[in-house]
Write an enzyme that holds these catalytic residues in place. Structure first.
Site, PDB file in Angstrom:
ATOM      1  N   LYS A  72     -54.825 -43.663  26.060  1.00 64.21           N
ATOM      2  CA  LYS A  72     -54.712 -44.208  24.708  1.00 64.21           C
ATOM      3  C   LYS A  72     -56.032 -43.960  23.987  1.00 64.21           C
ATOM      4  O   LYS A  72     -57.066 -44.523  24.339  1.00 64.21           O
ATOM      5  CB  LYS A  72     -54.398 -45.703  24.756  1.00 64.21           C
ATOM      6  CG  LYS A  72     -54.148 -46.335  23.387  1.00 64.21           C
ATOM      7  CD  LYS A  72     -53.740 -47.787  23.548  1.00 64.21           C
ATOM      8  CE  LYS A  72     -53.458 -48.446  22.215  1.00 64.21           C
ATOM      9  NZ  LYS A  72     -53.066 -49.873  22.373  1.00 64.21           N
ATOM     10  N   LYS A 121     -50.937 -41.523  24.187  1.00 61.89           N
ATOM     11  CA  LYS A 121     -50.823 -42.090  22.838  1.00 61.89           C
ATOM     12  C   LYS A 121     -52.112 -41.818  22.086  1.00 61.89           C
ATOM     13  O   LYS A 121     -53.185 -42.143  22.616  1.00 61.89           O
ATOM     14  CB  LYS A 121     -50.571 -43.595  22.947  1.00 61.89           C
ATOM     15  CG  LYS A 121     -50.446 -44.312  21.611  1.00 61.89           C
ATOM     16  CD  LYS A 121     -50.241 -45.813  21.830  1.00 61.89           C
ATOM     17  CE  LYS A 121     -50.098 -46.534  20.492  1.00 61.89           C
ATOM     18  NZ  LYS A 121     -49.955 -47.993  20.666  1.00 61.89           N
TER      19      LYS A 121
END
Length: 327
Positions: free
Chosen positions: A197, A249
């Site tokens: 992330k 992500k």
């Protein structure tokens, strides 16, 4: 022999031929719909930076979840937006907090007909907007946060969630959550780890969606966009700690990282097409600068081609309908 003697265009001549030799499948079952539910609402509230996306009331959430199942979407990821917040994010571990109530509502509505997931992070519930508990110096206390994540995971499991999604990028979060679930008797609850992330500039619309109170940034715990090898290390650690699935992500700016992760691991890989990716396309389409439906499917196909088995996308239901219409 005439030139050219090799003609790849033969396999592109008709829609049927292109379907026959297509290398990448995009199907509704591979799509996961993120959904926001806000405490206290009696009707859905539009999110201005995410056209077509809303903060749901409990009632509208149940209806939208049933519609997602009817469209063939593979899963739902739930995010709760509370009315009140505090320093430690108590709403995330309150059995009657909005996220845990929403999990029960959706499970009651759709049961096992889709995979119901809960975002496992404190940022929606903390008054300071960070993903964990703060130390006296204002930094995020990694190990104190793990305790809160374990408690949050157990409450989500008690509410009936099928998958928890630890997303705070704390060191050791997957192992701590796995141990907490197992100790509480929830060994069958799976973990979709937000493994890679990045500290992206593309989260802005999401922060409106969850009414973020964040001051500052999350660069001390989310990954540096310049780093790729680090992502492989994070994936190896999460899998060793018990992650059932891993995620990258954002998606489109990190397709190289997604492809590297997909080549390196032996668990299912997901990618999150985040709010900024969605908003850019919607803004361009609203100005007539591109063909919206084609771009939706093209972006999702590119994420699949890079190696994602599943994709979190705010277009999940619409894309599923487009795919069904196409075939």
């Amino acid at each position: 022999m005439t030139y050219p003697d090799v003609r790849p265009r033969r396999l592109r001549r008709t829609p049927a031929m292109r379907r026959l030799v297509s290398e990448t499948e995009l199907a509704p079952r591979q799509l996961i719909l993120p959904m926001f539910v806000r405490e206290g609402l009696t009707e859905p509230r539009p999110i201005s930076t995410l056209p077509g996306v809303v903060q749901h009331s409990r009632e509208s959430l149940r209806k939208a979840a049933a519609e997602a199942v009817a469209a063939g979407v593979g899963g739902i990821m739930l995010f709760g937006v509370p009315e009140r917040r505090d320093e430690v994010g108590s709403g995330g571990t309150d059995p009657d907090g909005i996220l845990n109530v929403a999990i029960r509502d959706v499970i009651a509505e759709v049961g096992d007909s889709t995979v119901v997931m809960g975002d496992l992070c404190l940022d929606e519930f903390t008054s300071h907007g960070h993903c964990g508990v703060l130390a006296p110096d204002g930094s995020v206390d990694n190990d104190a946060t793990l305790i809160r994540y374990g408690e949050m995971a157990v409450e989500q499991a008690a509410s009936g969630v099928h998958v928890v999604g630890p997303s705070g990028m704390m060191d050791g979060q997957v192992g701590f959550v796995r141990h907490a679930l197992d100790e509480a008797g929830y060994a069958d609850v799976a973990i979709l780890a937000y493994t890679v992330k990045y500290a992206s500039a593309l989260y802005g619309p999401f922060r409106e969606a969850v009414e973020s109170t964040l001051v500052g940034d999350r660069r001390s715990y989310q990954q540096d966009p310049a780093n790729a090898r680090e992502a492989l290390r994070e994936a190896a650690l999460d899998i060793a700690e018990g992650a059932d699935m891993v995620m990258v992500k954002p998606a489109l700016p990190y397709l190289d990282v997604l492809a590297a992760i997909a080549s390196a691991v032996d668990v299912p890989v997901s990618a999150y097409q985040i709010s900024g990716e969605y908003a850019m396309v919607e803004a361009a389409a609203a100005n007539g600068w591109l063909e919206r439906d084609r771009v939706i499917l093209e972006t999702l196909t590119s994420i699949r081609r890079a190696g994602a088995q599943t994709i979190l996308t705010y277009w999940a239901v619409e894309a599923a309908q487009l795919l069904r219409a196409a075939y």
